[in-house]
Design a protein around this motif. Sequence first.
Motif, PDB file in Angstrom:
ATOM      1  N   ALA A 235       0.835  -1.201   0.000  1.00 29.50           N
ATOM      2  CA  ALA A 235       0.000   0.000   0.000  1.00 29.50           C
ATOM      3  C   ALA A 235       0.870   1.250   0.000  1.00 29.50           C
ATOM      4  O   ALA A 235       2.064   1.203   0.324  1.00 29.50           O
ATOM      5  CB  ALA A 235      -0.916  -0.002   1.219  1.00 29.50           C
ATOM      6  N   LYS A 236       0.272   2.361  -0.355  1.00 27.24           N
ATOM      7  CA  LYS A 236       0.955   3.648  -0.279  1.00 27.24           C
ATOM      8  C   LYS A 236       0.468   4.371   0.971  1.00 27.24           C
ATOM      9  O   LYS A 236      -0.731   4.609   1.143  1.00 27.24           O
ATOM     10  CB  LYS A 236       0.684   4.483  -1.526  1.00 27.24           C
ATOM     11  N   ILE A 237       1.426   4.728   1.827  1.00 25.67           N
ATOM     12  CA  ILE A 237       1.123   5.435   3.068  1.00 25.67           C
ATOM     13  C   ILE A 237       2.035   6.649   3.154  1.00 25.67           C
ATOM     14  O   ILE A 237       3.263   6.518   3.079  1.00 25.67           O
ATOM     15  CB  ILE A 237       1.329   4.532   4.298  1.00 25.67           C
ATOM     16  N   SER A 238       1.457   7.812   3.273  1.00 22.36           N
ATOM     17  CA  SER A 238       2.228   9.065   3.291  1.00 22.36           C
ATOM     18  C   SER A 238       3.171   9.155   2.106  1.00 22.36           C
ATOM     19  O   SER A 238       4.314   9.612   2.230  1.00 22.36           O
ATOM     20  CB  SER A 238       3.003   9.197   4.611  1.00 22.36           C
ATOM     21  N   GLY A 239       2.701   8.701   0.956  1.00 17.77           N
ATOM     22  CA  GLY A 239       3.484   8.791  -0.272  1.00 17.77           C
ATOM     23  C   GLY A 239       4.543   7.730  -0.429  1.00 17.77           C
ATOM     24  O   GLY A 239       5.258   7.717  -1.429  1.00 17.77           O
ATOM     25  N   GLN A 240       4.656   6.815   0.545  1.00 18.50           N
ATOM     26  CA  GLN A 240       5.676   5.785   0.509  1.00 18.50           C
ATOM     27  C   GLN A 240       5.046   4.416   0.235  1.00 18.50           C
ATOM     28  O   GLN A 240       3.983   4.097   0.779  1.00 18.50           O
ATOM     29  CB  GLN A 240       6.432   5.720   1.847  1.00 18.50           C
ATOM     30  N   PRO A 241       5.689   3.572  -0.600  1.00 22.22           N
ATOM     31  CA  PRO A 241       5.190   2.211  -0.800  1.00 22.22           C
ATOM     32  C   PRO A 241       5.573   1.345   0.389  1.00 22.22           C
ATOM     33  O   PRO A 241       6.751   1.192   0.710  1.00 22.22           O
ATOM     34  CB  PRO A 241       5.905   1.757  -2.077  1.00 22.22           C
ATOM     35  N   VAL A 242       4.578   0.780   1.055  1.00 20.89           N
ATOM     36  CA  VAL A 242       4.807   0.037   2.287  1.00 20.89           C
ATOM     37  C   VAL A 242       4.217  -1.366   2.155  1.00 20.89           C
ATOM     38  O   VAL A 242       3.089  -1.535   1.692  1.00 20.89           O
ATOM     39  CB  VAL A 242       4.163   0.758   3.494  1.00 20.89           C
ATOM     40  N   VAL A 243       4.995  -2.367   2.544  1.00 19.85           N
ATOM     41  CA  VAL A 243       4.519  -3.744   2.601  1.00 19.85           C
ATOM     42  C   VAL A 243       4.162  -4.058   4.049  1.00 19.85           C
ATOM     43  O   VAL A 243       4.952  -3.797   4.957  1.00 19.85           O
ATOM     44  CB  VAL A 243       5.581  -4.736   2.086  1.00 19.85           C
ATOM     45  N   ILE A 244       2.973  -4.626   4.245  1.00 17.41           N
ATOM     46  CA  ILE A 244       2.498  -4.994   5.574  1.00 17.41           C
ATOM     47  C   ILE A 244       2.164  -6.478   5.576  1.00 17.41           C
ATOM     48  O   ILE A 244       1.402  -6.945   4.722  1.00 17.41           O
ATOM     49  CB  ILE A 244       1.245  -4.186   5.969  1.00 17.41           C
ATOM     50  N   VAL A 245       2.736  -7.218   6.512  1.00 17.05           N
ATOM     51  CA  VAL A 245       2.438  -8.639   6.682  1.00 17.05           C
ATOM     52  C   VAL A 245       1.976  -8.854   8.111  1.00 17.05           C
ATOM     53  O   VAL A 245       2.690  -8.512   9.055  1.00 17.05           O
ATOM     54  CB  VAL A 245       3.677  -9.517   6.394  1.00 17.05           C
ATOM     55  N   LEU A 246       0.774  -9.409   8.265  1.00 13.27           N
ATOM     56  CA  LEU A 246       0.195  -9.670   9.581  1.00 13.27           C
ATOM     57  C   LEU A 246      -0.262 -11.125   9.624  1.00 13.27           C
ATOM     58  O   LEU A 246      -1.109 -11.538   8.825  1.00 13.27           O
ATOM     59  CB  LEU A 246      -0.993  -8.740   9.833  1.00 13.27           C
ATOM     60  N   LEU A 247       0.286 -11.899  10.559  1.00  9.86           N
ATOM     61  CA  LEU A 247      -0.015 -13.321  10.638  1.00  9.86           C
ATOM     62  C   LEU A 247      -0.579 -13.691  12.005  1.00  9.86           C
ATOM     63  O   LEU A 247      -0.166 -13.139  13.023  1.00  9.86           O
ATOM     64  CB  LEU A 247       1.240 -14.157  10.364  1.00  9.86           C
ATOM     65  N   ASN A 248      -1.501 -14.631  11.989  1.00 12.17           N
ATOM     66  CA  ASN A 248      -2.088 -15.204  13.201  1.00 12.17           C
ATOM     67  C   ASN A 248      -2.732 -14.131  14.080  1.00 12.17           C
ATOM     68  O   ASN A 248      -2.384 -13.954  15.243  1.00 12.17           O
ATOM     69  CB  ASN A 248      -1.052 -15.997  13.991  1.00 12.17           C
ATOM     70  N   SER A 249      -3.709 -13.443  13.496  1.00 13.73           N
ATOM     71  CA  SER A 249      -4.546 -12.521  14.257  1.00 13.73           C
ATOM     72  C   SER A 249      -5.818 -13.267  14.639  1.00 13.73           C
ATOM     73  O   SER A 249      -6.620 -13.595  13.763  1.00 13.73           O
ATOM     74  CB  SER A 249      -4.899 -11.295  13.403  1.00 13.73           C
ATOM     75  N   TRP A 250      -5.985 -13.546  15.913  1.00 19.58           N
ATOM     76  CA  TRP A 250      -7.086 -14.417  16.313  1.00 19.58           C
ATOM     77  C   TRP A 250      -8.414 -13.691  16.426  1.00 19.58           C
ATOM     78  O   TRP A 250      -9.466 -14.254  16.199  1.00 19.58           O
ATOM     79  CB  TRP A 250      -6.743 -15.137  17.613  1.00 19.58           C
ATOM     80  N   GLY A 251      -8.404 -12.426  16.800  1.00 15.34           N
ATOM     81  CA  GLY A 251      -9.655 -11.688  16.839  1.00 15.34           C
ATOM     82  C   GLY A 251     -10.190 -11.454  15.442  1.00 15.34           C
ATOM     83  O   GLY A 251      -9.424 -11.312  14.483  1.00 15.34           O
ATOM     84  N   LYS A 252     -11.510 -11.400  15.305  1.00 10.86           N
ATOM     85  CA  LYS A 252     -12.123 -11.273  13.993  1.00 10.86           C
ATOM     86  C   LYS A 252     -11.658 -10.033  13.245  1.00 10.86           C
ATOM     87  O   LYS A 252     -11.466 -10.057  12.023  1.00 10.86           O
ATOM     88  CB  LYS A 252     -13.647 -11.267  14.131  1.00 10.86           C
ATOM     89  N   ASN A 253     -11.465  -8.938  13.952  1.00  9.08           N
ATOM     90  CA  ASN A 253     -11.076  -7.674  13.320  1.00  9.08           C
ATOM     91  C   ASN A 253      -9.655  -7.239  13.655  1.00  9.08           C
ATOM     92  O   ASN A 253      -9.265  -6.112  13.346  1.00  9.08           O
ATOM     93  CB  ASN A 253     -12.055  -6.568  13.731  1.00  9.08           C
ATOM     94  N   THR A 254      -8.888  -8.131  14.263  1.00  5.63           N
ATOM     95  CA  THR A 254      -7.557  -7.734  14.728  1.00  5.63           C
ATOM     96  C   THR A 254      -6.631  -7.360  13.583  1.00  5.63           C
ATOM     97  O   THR A 254      -5.882  -6.375  13.665  1.00  5.63           O
ATOM     98  CB  THR A 254      -6.920  -8.864  15.554  1.00  5.63           C
ATOM     99  N   ARG A 255      -6.656  -8.129  12.496  1.00  6.11           N
ATOM    100  CA  ARG A 255      -5.747  -7.833  11.386  1.00  6.11           C
ATOM    101  C   ARG A 255      -6.073  -6.482  10.757  1.00  6.11           C
ATOM    102  O   ARG A 255      -5.174  -5.743  10.353  1.00  6.11           O
ATOM    103  CB  ARG A 255      -5.795  -8.943  10.337  1.00  6.11           C
ATOM    104  N   ILE A 256      -7.367  -6.136  10.693  1.00  2.00           N
ATOM    105  CA  ILE A 256      -7.758  -4.831  10.166  1.00  2.00           C
ATOM    106  C   ILE A 256      -7.321  -3.731  11.119  1.00  2.00           C
ATOM    107  O   ILE A 256      -6.791  -2.689  10.708  1.00  2.00           O
ATOM    108  CB  ILE A 256      -9.284  -4.767   9.945  1.00  2.00           C
TER     109      ILE A 256
END
Length: 284
Positions: A235-256
Amino acid sequence: MKQVFILYCILFFYTGSSLAQKNNLDVKSQAALVFNAQNEHVIYDKNADKVMPIASITKLMTAIVTLDTRLSPNEIITIESADVDKLKYTTSRLPVGSKLSRHELLKLSLMSSENRAAAALGRTYPGGTQAFVNAMNIKAKQMGMLNSRFVEPTGLSSNNVSSARDLAKLVAASNRYSVIREFSTASQHSVFPGNKRGQLQYVNSNSLVRSQNWTIDVSKTGYLNEAGRCLVMHAKISGQPVVIVLLNSWGKNTRIGDANRVRKWIESNQNRKQVSGINQIKPN
């Protein structure tokens, strides 16, 4: 030359301590990695080298192998009984006998994590599913994903494993494919599978692609009991290309919630050099 490239990939992912950790970025997911894709500076990492099931994040590799093979995108593929999930017995809206083009199946696989679509892509690869899986593992090694292993193309098997650091490389590679960028971020898509089913409407499994607060280039979600809820994005955040990896989020909305916390932290950081300019590794 390839060995030098792989060694370089490994080295820049192991840089220094995480600045975000020092500045109270609180990510709830069990494992995470955030890095600036422009200068390859790691912003945040948490258990980034822990090998764990990755669920449907697998489908990014499925897409890359499919596209690299350059098979006809318009070839009509029929969903067969071999594509039915016999591991987790999940359901699908695509009944056996459905007929869709290879590109339609790829789009459903990426945007809505349609398992039968991904299975059919692997089955119709030259040499069949096992040859497809072999190609997935070869591609992973070429990318420097040395802690990753694939056993099937859908992500339904908990034996498909990787680390957050490896998956960051997969996401960065996926961003180089215009088809993956387009298909993985489509908010919705309709198909006509035939078989007297009429039109089927699909929506993206990542609600953030419909948010005005985000500019997302690549997206993929995943979920298994063994893997928890997973999310990867370019994604682009503050004009910068950023990669985000989120693993094993147990809550339904935790990864968001974690993704939003990462974005807000970067946006609120007053010293932009802290995020995008320090500790970067450049090739000799």
